[in-house]
Write a protein that holds these residues in place. Sequence first.
Motif, PDB file in Angstrom:
ATOM      1  N   LYS A   7       0.862  -1.184   0.000  1.00  0.00           N
ATOM      2  CA  LYS A   7       0.000   0.000   0.000  1.00  0.00           C
ATOM      3  C   LYS A   7       0.894   1.228   0.000  1.00  0.00           C
ATOM      4  O   LYS A   7       1.873   1.290   0.775  1.00  0.00           O
ATOM      5  CB  LYS A   7      -0.915  -0.011   1.226  1.00  0.00           C
ATOM      6  CG  LYS A   7      -1.779   1.230   1.380  1.00  0.00           C
ATOM      7  CD  LYS A   7      -1.217   2.225   2.363  1.00  0.00           C
ATOM      8  CE  LYS A   7      -1.938   3.554   2.353  1.00  0.00           C
ATOM      9  NZ  LYS A   7      -1.382   4.528   3.317  1.00  0.00           N
ATOM     10  N   GLY A 185      -7.443   8.418   6.328  1.00  0.00           N
ATOM     11  CA  GLY A 185      -6.271   7.541   6.421  1.00  0.00           C
ATOM     12  C   GLY A 185      -6.622   6.076   6.186  1.00  0.00           C
ATOM     13  O   GLY A 185      -5.799   5.177   6.376  1.00  0.00           O
ATOM     14  N   ASP A 188      -4.952   2.489   4.607  1.00  0.00           N
ATOM     15  CA  ASP A 188      -4.191   1.503   5.381  1.00  0.00           C
ATOM     16  C   ASP A 188      -5.072   0.288   5.695  1.00  0.00           C
ATOM     17  O   ASP A 188      -4.599  -0.844   5.701  1.00  0.00           O
ATOM     18  CB  ASP A 188      -3.759   2.105   6.739  1.00  0.00           C
ATOM     19  CG  ASP A 188      -2.687   3.160   6.607  1.00  0.00           C
ATOM     20  OD1 ASP A 188      -1.978   3.177   5.589  1.00  0.00           O
ATOM     21  OD2 ASP A 188      -2.571   3.974   7.543  1.00  0.00           O
ATOM     22  N   VAL A 244       1.086   6.764  12.338  1.00  0.00           N
ATOM     23  CA  VAL A 244       1.691   6.357  11.079  1.00  0.00           C
ATOM     24  C   VAL A 244       0.818   5.330  10.352  1.00  0.00           C
ATOM     25  O   VAL A 244       0.784   5.289   9.122  1.00  0.00           O
ATOM     26  CB  VAL A 244       3.138   5.860  11.304  1.00  0.00           C
ATOM     27  CG1 VAL A 244       3.173   4.575  12.082  1.00  0.00           C
ATOM     28  CG2 VAL A 244       3.886   5.723  10.004  1.00  0.00           C
TER      29      VAL A 244
HETATM   30 MG    MG Z   1      -1.885   7.315   6.307  1.00  0.00          MG
END
Ligand code: MG
Length: 437
Positions: A7, A185, A188, A244
């Motif tokens: 990814k 995000g 992920d 992260v």
């Molecule tokens: Mg990210």
Amino acid sequence: MKTIVVKFGGSSLASAAQFRKVGDILRADPARRFLVVSAPGKRDSGDTKVTDMLYRCYDLAVAGEDFVPALEAIRARYGEIAEGLGIKFDLDGALAPIAEHLRKGPQRDYMASRGEYLNARLMAAWLGWTFLDSAEYIRFHADGTLDPDTTYKLLGAAMAQTEKAVIPGFYGADETGRVVTFSRGGSDVSGAIAARAVKADLYENWTDVSGMLFTDPRIVPNPSYIPFINYRELRELSYMGASVLHEDAVFPARRAGIPINIRNTNRPEDPGTLIAAQAPAGTVIPPVTGIAGRKGFDTVLVEKSMMNSEVGFTARLLDIFAAHGVPFEHCPTGIDTMSVVVSADAFRPHREEILAALEADLKPDLLKVEEGLAMIAVVGCGMVANKGIAARILGAVTAAGVNIRMIDQGSSELNIIIGVREEDYETAIRGLYKEFH
Ligand code: MG
Ligand code: ADP
Ligand code: ASP
């Protein structure tokens, strides 16, 4: 043959030059057969992520304002990448349905998802790989939560029949075909789902740092990287703000026992951080693996003598919070006292009703709210084997001149949480870093 799901995050895909780095990384290992992409991110610190540009288009369209210039700016982002790569990509054809959608009462998640959709199509065209649209394979329930059974069945079957594919991150669709996104995000999470669906040997998550840092780089300049971290430690750290990797990305990989490797697209020679259930043989386990924290907590202190002999007292107390939809984060207790640590955002809108209910139902001797706390998690499975870690933690924070407001050691002995005033947060983190590093 081994299968690796990779990814790449937004900054790894922000420009044609970044796409080329991705191409090099894919070519370096033929096991890298499935590529999950984010939308183009920032090219530099002053730039805007395509996902944010899409939300802006949506807001303008809903407000009845002119969204055309905003959509043109998005076209320019992809146009620049396609041109830089020297490929022919029918951007007009790909953008026309999006403009049409904006004119006809847009749907927010659909708009946000187009960043990943366009990027995956562009990438698939450049690499000559198959494009698998997540809307067909990643299935959400009507309430917006993931339907894992259907997802693994659909996505697993499609991936099993494909040699090499690009899959857009961040979104899927419900049974009716309506697009649903994960939270920000969320690519992920898509990557972890794809890794599990294809029973990958490894999930590589490529970003703009060489792994998980020991602590927040905004507080401690250039903290060191964590070479190995187990799933449970990572979960604790990411829940507490080490951002992260999306916190929900751990579950699918952990369930399937797939290791995750966080890597740096701009420094592919760095080994990054390995995340798995067990450390590879020979790894030295430090007493503390990492430190993370968050601001924005309030504490409700309830004091009542003989509280511990009142059967059901704790259950009633927590029920009052639950009845107002306020989850508790920590709940350290004494013999006659209990503190309930809650997120200020969740608590404050219901503060008065909750306090009134606590007063009426529990008749406490004292009921007090302390606002503006930060929680710091000091995490490490090595704590169990090392004596005196708690003392070192408290010593380091105290030596930094910070008053500790709360201590909670989880029964797993995986972490120690300390509460400090928000204004002391950074000082406490720096003190802890110095002690354990
Ligand atoms: Mg990210
Ligand atoms: P991507 O777009 O690749 O998904 P993110 O911005 O989501 O990347 O995550 C990478 C960023 O996370 C890093 O640039 C760094 O600033 C930030 N970050 C915050 N806490 C940590 C940490 N503990 N370790 C590493 N990076 C962190
Ligand atoms: N593009 C989405 C975001 O900006 C998802 C992701 O990058 O993971 O949040």
